[in-house]
Design a protein around this motif. Structure first.
Motif, PDB file in Angstrom:
ATOM      1  N   MET A  21      14.648  -5.767 -19.460  1.00 39.92           N
ATOM      2  CA  MET A  21      13.657  -4.723 -19.115  1.00 39.92           C
ATOM      3  C   MET A  21      14.257  -3.395 -19.346  1.00 39.92           C
ATOM      4  O   MET A  21      15.282  -3.260 -18.885  1.00 39.92           O
ATOM      5  CB  MET A  21      13.006  -5.213 -17.683  1.00 39.92           C
ATOM      6  N   PRO A  22      13.298  -2.519 -19.974  1.00 40.17           N
ATOM      7  CA  PRO A  22      13.806  -1.320 -19.918  1.00 40.17           C
ATOM      8  C   PRO A  22      14.189  -0.684 -18.490  1.00 40.17           C
ATOM      9  O   PRO A  22      13.479  -0.857 -17.556  1.00 40.17           O
ATOM     10  CB  PRO A  22      12.662  -0.296 -20.563  1.00 40.17           C
ATOM     11  N   ALA A  23      15.108   0.528 -18.549  1.00 37.87           N
ATOM     12  CA  ALA A  23      15.374   1.107 -17.319  1.00 37.87           C
ATOM     13  C   ALA A  23      14.381   1.623 -16.433  1.00 37.87           C
ATOM     14  O   ALA A  23      14.190   1.274 -15.204  1.00 37.87           O
ATOM     15  CB  ALA A  23      16.338   1.987 -17.660  1.00 37.87           C
ATOM     16  N   TRP A  24      13.260   2.199 -17.237  1.00 36.00           N
ATOM     17  CA  TRP A  24      12.161   2.677 -16.570  1.00 36.00           C
ATOM     18  C   TRP A  24      11.298   1.746 -15.842  1.00 36.00           C
ATOM     19  O   TRP A  24      10.843   1.976 -14.663  1.00 36.00           O
ATOM     20  CB  TRP A  24      11.395   3.663 -17.486  1.00 36.00           C
ATOM     21  N   VAL A  25      11.241   0.470 -16.224  1.00 32.30           N
ATOM     22  CA  VAL A  25      10.771  -0.708 -15.728  1.00 32.30           C
ATOM     23  C   VAL A  25      11.228  -0.994 -14.383  1.00 32.30           C
ATOM     24  O   VAL A  25      10.674  -1.048 -13.479  1.00 32.30           O
ATOM     25  CB  VAL A  25      10.351  -1.917 -16.746  1.00 32.30           C
ATOM     26  N   LEU A  26      12.623  -1.045 -14.570  1.00 34.29           N
ATOM     27  CA  LEU A  26      13.545  -1.544 -13.330  1.00 34.29           C
ATOM     28  C   LEU A  26      13.442  -0.697 -12.365  1.00 34.29           C
ATOM     29  O   LEU A  26      13.253  -1.035 -11.186  1.00 34.29           O
ATOM     30  CB  LEU A  26      14.720  -1.868 -13.941  1.00 34.29           C
ATOM     31  N   THR A  27      13.517   0.681 -12.656  1.00 29.85           N
ATOM     32  CA  THR A  27      13.288   1.868 -11.676  1.00 29.85           C
ATOM     33  C   THR A  27      12.062   1.766 -10.808  1.00 29.85           C
ATOM     34  O   THR A  27      11.934   1.969  -9.820  1.00 29.85           O
ATOM     35  CB  THR A  27      13.609   3.115 -12.413  1.00 29.85           C
ATOM     36  N   GLY A  28      10.818   1.551 -11.892  1.00 32.98           N
ATOM     37  CA  GLY A  28       9.534   1.798 -10.945  1.00 32.98           C
ATOM     38  C   GLY A  28       9.400   0.570 -10.208  1.00 32.98           C
ATOM     39  O   GLY A  28       8.884   0.717  -9.130  1.00 32.98           O
ATOM     40  N   VAL A  29       9.757  -0.729 -10.760  1.00 37.13           N
ATOM     41  CA  VAL A  29       9.519  -1.973  -9.864  1.00 37.13           C
ATOM     42  C   VAL A  29      10.416  -1.993  -8.645  1.00 37.13           C
ATOM     43  O   VAL A  29       9.896  -2.024  -7.479  1.00 37.13           O
ATOM     44  CB  VAL A  29       9.803  -3.052 -10.562  1.00 37.13           C
ATOM     45  N   GLU A  30      11.778  -1.171  -8.656  1.00 39.82           N
ATOM     46  CA  GLU A  30      12.322  -1.237  -7.730  1.00 39.82           C
ATOM     47  C   GLU A  30      12.106  -0.449  -6.548  1.00 39.82           C
ATOM     48  O   GLU A  30      11.909  -0.481  -5.405  1.00 39.82           O
ATOM     49  CB  GLU A  30      13.779  -0.895  -8.011  1.00 39.82           C
ATOM     50  N   ASP A  31      11.457   0.801  -7.153  1.00 40.87           N
ATOM     51  CA  ASP A  31      10.784   1.865  -6.082  1.00 40.87           C
ATOM     52  C   ASP A  31       9.622   1.365  -5.162  1.00 40.87           C
ATOM     53  O   ASP A  31       9.724   1.389  -3.951  1.00 40.87           O
ATOM     54  CB  ASP A  31      10.548   3.097  -6.996  1.00 40.87           C
ATOM     55  N   TYR A  32       8.706   0.835  -5.936  1.00 42.22           N
ATOM     56  CA  TYR A  32       7.535   0.300  -5.273  1.00 42.22           C
ATOM     57  C   TYR A  32       7.980  -1.015  -4.427  1.00 42.22           C
ATOM     58  O   TYR A  32       7.150  -1.292  -3.278  1.00 42.22           O
ATOM     59  CB  TYR A  32       6.560  -0.243  -6.379  1.00 42.22           C
ATOM     60  N   LEU A  33       8.998  -1.745  -4.765  1.00 40.74           N
ATOM     61  CA  LEU A  33       9.389  -3.164  -3.781  1.00 40.74           C
ATOM     62  C   LEU A  33       9.952  -2.447  -2.777  1.00 40.74           C
ATOM     63  O   LEU A  33       9.945  -2.920  -1.618  1.00 40.74           O
ATOM     64  CB  LEU A  33      10.348  -3.821  -4.722  1.00 40.74           C
ATOM     65  N   LYS A  34      10.740  -1.352  -2.672  1.00 41.37           N
ATOM     66  CA  LYS A  34      11.306  -0.708  -1.561  1.00 41.37           C
ATOM     67  C   LYS A  34      10.137  -0.129  -0.754  1.00 41.37           C
ATOM     68  O   LYS A  34      10.309  -0.292   0.734  1.00 41.37           O
ATOM     69  CB  LYS A  34      12.169   0.499  -1.931  1.00 41.37           C
ATOM     70  N   ARG A  35       9.208   0.419  -1.170  1.00 39.42           N
ATOM     71  CA  ARG A  35       7.826   1.111  -0.564  1.00 39.42           C
ATOM     72  C   ARG A  35       7.167   0.141   0.246  1.00 39.42           C
ATOM     73  O   ARG A  35       6.750   0.018   1.281  1.00 39.42           O
ATOM     74  CB  ARG A  35       7.011   1.696  -1.377  1.00 39.42           C
ATOM     75  N   ILE A  36       7.128  -1.236  -0.395  1.00 39.58           N
ATOM     76  CA  ILE A  36       5.987  -2.007   0.126  1.00 39.58           C
ATOM     77  C   ILE A  36       6.592  -3.164   1.186  1.00 39.58           C
ATOM     78  O   ILE A  36       5.868  -3.619   1.974  1.00 39.58           O
ATOM     79  CB  ILE A  36       5.529  -3.008  -0.940  1.00 39.58           C
ATOM     80  N   GLN A  37       7.927  -3.189   1.157  1.00 38.63           N
ATOM     81  CA  GLN A  37       8.734  -4.169   2.059  1.00 38.63           C
ATOM     82  C   GLN A  37       8.054  -3.896   3.466  1.00 38.63           C
ATOM     83  O   GLN A  37       8.241  -4.950   4.382  1.00 38.63           O
ATOM     84  CB  GLN A  37      10.248  -4.034   2.160  1.00 38.63           C
ATOM     85  N   PRO A  38       8.201  -2.483   4.122  1.00 40.27           N
ATOM     86  CA  PRO A  38       7.618  -2.321   5.629  1.00 40.27           C
ATOM     87  C   PRO A  38       6.196  -3.073   5.632  1.00 40.27           C
ATOM     88  O   PRO A  38       5.970  -3.432   6.937  1.00 40.27           O
ATOM     89  CB  PRO A  38       7.522  -0.865   5.820  1.00 40.27           C
ATOM     90  N   PHE A  39       5.652  -3.192   4.758  1.00 39.43           N
ATOM     91  CA  PHE A  39       4.026  -3.854   5.012  1.00 39.43           C
ATOM     92  C   PHE A  39       4.057  -5.377   4.769  1.00 39.43           C
ATOM     93  O   PHE A  39       3.396  -5.992   5.517  1.00 39.43           O
ATOM     94  CB  PHE A  39       3.065  -3.254   3.770  1.00 39.43           C
ATOM     95  N   VAL A  40       5.067  -5.877   3.740  1.00 42.33           N
ATOM     96  CA  VAL A  40       4.682  -7.190   3.395  1.00 42.33           C
ATOM     97  C   VAL A  40       6.149  -7.615   2.352  1.00 42.33           C
ATOM     98  O   VAL A  40       6.547  -6.804   1.789  1.00 42.33           O
ATOM     99  CB  VAL A  40       3.382  -7.627   2.489  1.00 42.33           C
ATOM    100  N   GLN A  41       6.451  -8.786   2.754  1.00 43.06           N
ATOM    101  CA  GLN A  41       7.666  -9.286   2.050  1.00 43.06           C
ATOM    102  C   GLN A  41       7.190  -9.396   0.745  1.00 43.06           C
ATOM    103  O   GLN A  41       6.221 -10.355   0.514  1.00 43.06           O
ATOM    104  CB  GLN A  41       8.294 -10.252   2.658  1.00 43.06           C
ATOM    105  N   THR A  42       7.861  -8.857  -0.252  1.00 39.78           N
ATOM    106  CA  THR A  42       7.354  -9.063  -1.837  1.00 39.78           C
ATOM    107  C   THR A  42       8.818  -9.299  -2.387  1.00 39.78           C
ATOM    108  O   THR A  42       9.633  -8.600  -2.410  1.00 39.78           O
ATOM    109  CB  THR A  42       6.748  -7.790  -2.060  1.00 39.78           C
TER     110      THR A  42
END
Length: 148
Positions: A1-22
């Motif tokens: 995957m391109p770096a921008w995809v990995l960066t975007g997914v990692e960012d939102y994964l970190k943000r969502i974790q307090p709400f729901v394990q993803t």
């Protein structure tokens, strides 16, 4: 995957974790050739479908992301996500390979979801999907991220 995809997914994964394990589970694509026949493409979809089915946990509800699925508003997605959480069941969202999802996946899926009627590149779908899941969770928790 391109770096921008990995960066975007990692960012939102970190943000969502307090709400729901993803988590994202990436499965290998079947090898493709330059001059594949329709039979070859069908075979690739079947191989990938078997891989998805074998990765599912027994208690997971499968939802297939595909262009012919139902479209939701963000608010409807948020209320659907709330229903998922109240049911206590784990949800698995399947993004197909470049040739789509196998018939086995389409049949196993409880429902089919379309992010758009547009044809979207699979890397972009990953970022859009996790962002919409995060947005839905922020709506459900009265977080100011979603301002509509």
């Amino acid at each position: 995957m391109p770096a921008w995809v990995l960066t975007g997914v990692e960012d939102y994964l970190k943000r969502i974790q307090p709400f729901v394990q993803t988590q994202f589970v990436e499965l290998p694509m079947a090898k493709r050739g330059k001059n594949d026949s329709e039979a070859d493409i069908l075979k690739y979809c079947q191989i990938e479908g078997e891989s998805i089915l074998s990765a599912l946990k027994p208690n997971e509800i499968l939802i297939a992301l595909e262009v012919n699925g139902r479209e939701f508003s963000t608010e409807k997605l948020a209320s659907t996500m709330q229903e998922w959480m109240l049911s206590g069941q784990d949800i698995a969202l399947a993004i197909g390979g470049p040739d789509g999802l196998s018939q086995a996946i389409k049949q196993k899926a409880v429902w089919h979801w379309s992010l758009s009627k547009l044809t979207l590149p699979h890397p972009l779908v990953r970022v859009m999907l996790i962002e919409q899941l995060y947005r839905g969770m922020t709506i459900n928790h009265n977080h100011p991220y979603h301002r509509a």
